[in-house]
Design a protein around this motif. Structure first.
Motif, PDB file in Angstrom:
ATOM      1  N   ARG A 188       0.836  -1.209   0.000  1.00  0.00           N
ATOM      2  CA  ARG A 188       0.000   0.000   0.000  1.00  0.00           C
ATOM      3  C   ARG A 188       0.870   1.257   0.000  1.00  0.00           C
ATOM      4  O   ARG A 188       0.472   2.293  -0.558  1.00  0.00           O
ATOM      5  CB  ARG A 188      -0.915  -0.032   1.232  1.00  0.00           C
ATOM      6  N   ASN A 189       2.041   1.183   0.597  1.00  0.00           N
ATOM      7  CA  ASN A 189       2.916   2.349   0.700  1.00  0.00           C
ATOM      8  C   ASN A 189       3.971   2.420  -0.397  1.00  0.00           C
ATOM      9  O   ASN A 189       4.842   3.289  -0.349  1.00  0.00           O
ATOM     10  CB  ASN A 189       3.604   2.359   2.072  1.00  0.00           C
ATOM     11  N   ALA A 194      -0.854   0.329  -4.460  1.00  0.00           N
ATOM     12  CA  ALA A 194      -1.777  -0.758  -4.807  1.00  0.00           C
ATOM     13  C   ALA A 194      -1.382  -2.045  -4.085  1.00  0.00           C
ATOM     14  O   ALA A 194      -0.209  -2.264  -3.765  1.00  0.00           O
ATOM     15  CB  ALA A 194      -1.789  -0.984  -6.317  1.00  0.00           C
ATOM     16  N   ALA A 195      -2.374  -2.889  -3.832  1.00  0.00           N
ATOM     17  CA  ALA A 195      -2.132  -4.157  -3.145  1.00  0.00           C
ATOM     18  C   ALA A 195      -3.231  -5.143  -3.528  1.00  0.00           C
ATOM     19  O   ALA A 195      -4.244  -4.767  -4.132  1.00  0.00           O
ATOM     20  CB  ALA A 195      -2.107  -3.955  -1.637  1.00  0.00           C
ATOM     21  N   THR A 196      -3.019  -6.404  -3.183  1.00  0.00           N
ATOM     22  CA  THR A 196      -4.027  -7.440  -3.420  1.00  0.00           C
ATOM     23  C   THR A 196      -4.308  -8.192  -2.127  1.00  0.00           C
ATOM     24  O   THR A 196      -3.436  -8.316  -1.264  1.00  0.00           O
ATOM     25  CB  THR A 196      -3.572  -8.448  -4.494  1.00  0.00           C
ATOM     26  N   ILE A 197      -5.543  -8.695  -2.001  1.00  0.00           N
ATOM     27  CA  ILE A 197      -5.954  -9.519  -0.860  1.00  0.00           C
ATOM     28  C   ILE A 197      -6.797 -10.665  -1.413  1.00  0.00           C
ATOM     29  O   ILE A 197      -7.650 -10.440  -2.280  1.00  0.00           O
ATOM     30  CB  ILE A 197      -6.775  -8.704   0.162  1.00  0.00           C
ATOM     31  N   LYS A 215      -6.437  -0.018  -4.502  1.00  0.00           N
ATOM     32  CA  LYS A 215      -5.613   1.155  -4.771  1.00  0.00           C
ATOM     33  C   LYS A 215      -6.026   2.238  -3.784  1.00  0.00           C
ATOM     34  O   LYS A 215      -7.215   2.525  -3.630  1.00  0.00           O
ATOM     35  CB  LYS A 215      -5.772   1.650  -6.203  1.00  0.00           C
ATOM     36  N   ASN A 216      -5.035   2.800  -3.086  1.00  0.00           N
ATOM     37  CA  ASN A 216      -5.291   3.806  -2.052  1.00  0.00           C
ATOM     38  C   ASN A 216      -6.295   3.305  -1.024  1.00  0.00           C
ATOM     39  O   ASN A 216      -7.154   4.054  -0.542  1.00  0.00           O
ATOM     40  CB  ASN A 216      -5.782   5.111  -2.684  1.00  0.00           C
ATOM     41  N   GLY A 217      -6.185   2.002  -0.695  1.00  0.00           N
ATOM     42  CA  GLY A 217      -7.022   1.427   0.346  1.00  0.00           C
ATOM     43  C   GLY A 217      -8.423   1.070  -0.068  1.00  0.00           C
ATOM     44  O   GLY A 217      -9.236   0.659   0.769  1.00  0.00           O
ATOM     45  N   ASN A 328      -6.520   1.196 -14.295  1.00  0.00           N
ATOM     46  CA  ASN A 328      -5.349   2.001 -13.934  1.00  0.00           C
ATOM     47  C   ASN A 328      -4.812   1.658 -12.548  1.00  0.00           C
ATOM     48  O   ASN A 328      -4.556   2.538 -11.716  1.00  0.00           O
ATOM     49  CB  ASN A 328      -5.658   3.507 -14.015  1.00  0.00           C
ATOM     50  N   VAL A 329      -4.650   0.367 -12.307  1.00  0.00           N
ATOM     51  CA  VAL A 329      -4.048  -0.111 -11.058  1.00  0.00           C
ATOM     52  C   VAL A 329      -2.918  -1.055 -11.413  1.00  0.00           C
ATOM     53  O   VAL A 329      -3.090  -1.981 -12.206  1.00  0.00           O
ATOM     54  CB  VAL A 329      -5.080  -0.851 -10.171  1.00  0.00           C
TER      55      VAL A 329
END
Length: 385
Positions: A188-189, A194-197, A215-217, A328-329
């Motif tokens: 995330r930082n 961006a991140a995945t769960i 993206k951005n939480g 756009n991620v």
């Protein structure tokens, strides 16, 4: 000499006090309510629904002529305008203090994920006993998080423990990788924010196989089926035990084969604007199944399967990248790698606005068919006499 002995005695006494002193936060196990699973969601009114899963040891029936203990659990829930107040209400429902030190997994409702989980992450960051190794999971809207926590399987009684075992099993034929709390915070930082769960739902059984993209939480999209496996390849540069079903034409009919693949990925980029990114995927394939037992893996068949497999993997990589460009991620740290290698060049790309969407990406795939799994070989080698 007497002064020296007194000094040594004082040092030993202070050390003994420090070693045997009690921690003000220490509690006996029966003074804690141990939480192994936690669910957080939002209702239609916008309030937070916080659920916790607590193991309870109760006396069981006779087993082998002796009375045993049966491990069970309770699920408690509270609804409030803030996560912290909901947790406080849950503690009011228990005779002891809530202890998060043994928390295995945190399940987030899809409605909350789409609205944003920044407030939830802030609360978790301030929870001192919480381990960074806690597993994160997004539960689809088709089932409430509270109900997901309650569902038992025939294999493991505690749903939170089931999730932990699901991701720690070695060589599991799964398309979804685990994501721990510290990994989400780290991603995330990064430059792309961006991140995945992992995504899960409960129908008849608990199913964990897709990925939610943040993206951005805020949850912005999903990676479904093979896309989740390709996402792991693009991010970790490795993909293990992914099954591909390949169909080729042979002997006047379609021939279907299953191939287990293990892939590695390497990156390189050319400093143009937009950036040109080169992906080289290499790996090995193992033929584990042909459509009928009569089919034999001839050299011609292997060559056809090899070519078709490479085409399928390349197509999946390109489609997965195109899907993430569409929203756009970029959740795979590609931008961060460019940033770390050449910061000045990266600044010219305007990565989060247009740089990722405009990036030109070419993919090359090379797979070696390592094993056919065929025990009846065409070539016979005489042994002994």
């Amino acid at each position: 000499m007497g002064t020296c002995k007194k000094t040594v005695f004082c040092v030993l006494l202070i050390s003994l006090i420090c070693l045997t002193g009690c921690n003000t936060d220490s509690k006996e196990i029966d003074e804690r309510t141990i939480i192994v699973g936690m669910g957080i969601d939002k209702n239609e009114e916008g309030q937070f629904i916080v659920s916790i899963q607590v193991p309870v040891i109760v006396s069981g029936g006779q087993q082998g002529g002796e009375e045993g203990l049966v491990s069970e659990f309770e699920t408690l829930s509270s609804t409030h305008n803030t996560v912290w107040e909901a947790i406080a209400n849950l503690e009011a429902q228990t005779p002891t203090i809530l202890f998060f030190g043994q928390l295995k997994s945190i399940m987030i409702g899809e409605r909350l994920a789409k609205e944003g989980i920044e407030q939830v992450m802030d609360v978790l960051d301030r929870r001192a006993p919480l381990s960074n190794d806690v597993l994160l999971l997004v539960v689809r809207e088709k089932g409430e998080v509270k109900e997901f926590l309650k569902n038992e399987t025939q294999l493991v009684n505690l749903p939170a423990l089931y999730i932990d075992r699901f991701f720690t099993a070695e060589q599991k034929l799964s398309r979804t990788d685990d994501v721990k709390l510290f990994e989400y915070r780290r991603d995330r930082n990064m430059i792309s924010n961006a991140a995945t769960i992992p995504l899960a739902f409960y129908d008849i059984n608990t199913v964990i196989e897709d990925m939610a993209v943040f993206k951005n939480g805020k949850m912005e999209g999903e990676l479904i089926g093979k896309e989740a496996g390709i996402s792991g390849l693009l991010k970790e540069r490795k993909m293990e035990n992914i099954n591909y079903t390949v169909t080729i034409e042979g002997d006047g009919r379609s021939l279907e084969a299953s191939i287990r693949t293990n892939m590695d990925l390497s990156y390189s980029f050319t400093e143009t604007n937009p950036v040109k990114i080169h992906l080289e995927a290499t790996g090995k394939g193992e033929l584990v199944h042909l459509e009928t037992h009569k089919d034999r893996a001839s050299e011609e068949t292997i060559d056809e399967l090899h070519k078709k497999l490479e085409e399928n993997i390349k197509k999946d990589i390109e489609n997965t990248i195109t899907k993430m460009k569409g929203i756009n991620v970029e959740p795979w740290l590609i931008g961060h790698r460019i940033w770390s290698k050449n910061y000045a060049y990266f600044e010219t790309l305007n990565w989060n606005e247009t740089g990722w969407k405009d990036a030109q990406i070419d993919v090359n795939v090379n797979v070696e068919m390592e094993q056919t799994g065929q025990r009846i070989l065409p070539e016979k080698i005489k042994l002994g006499r």
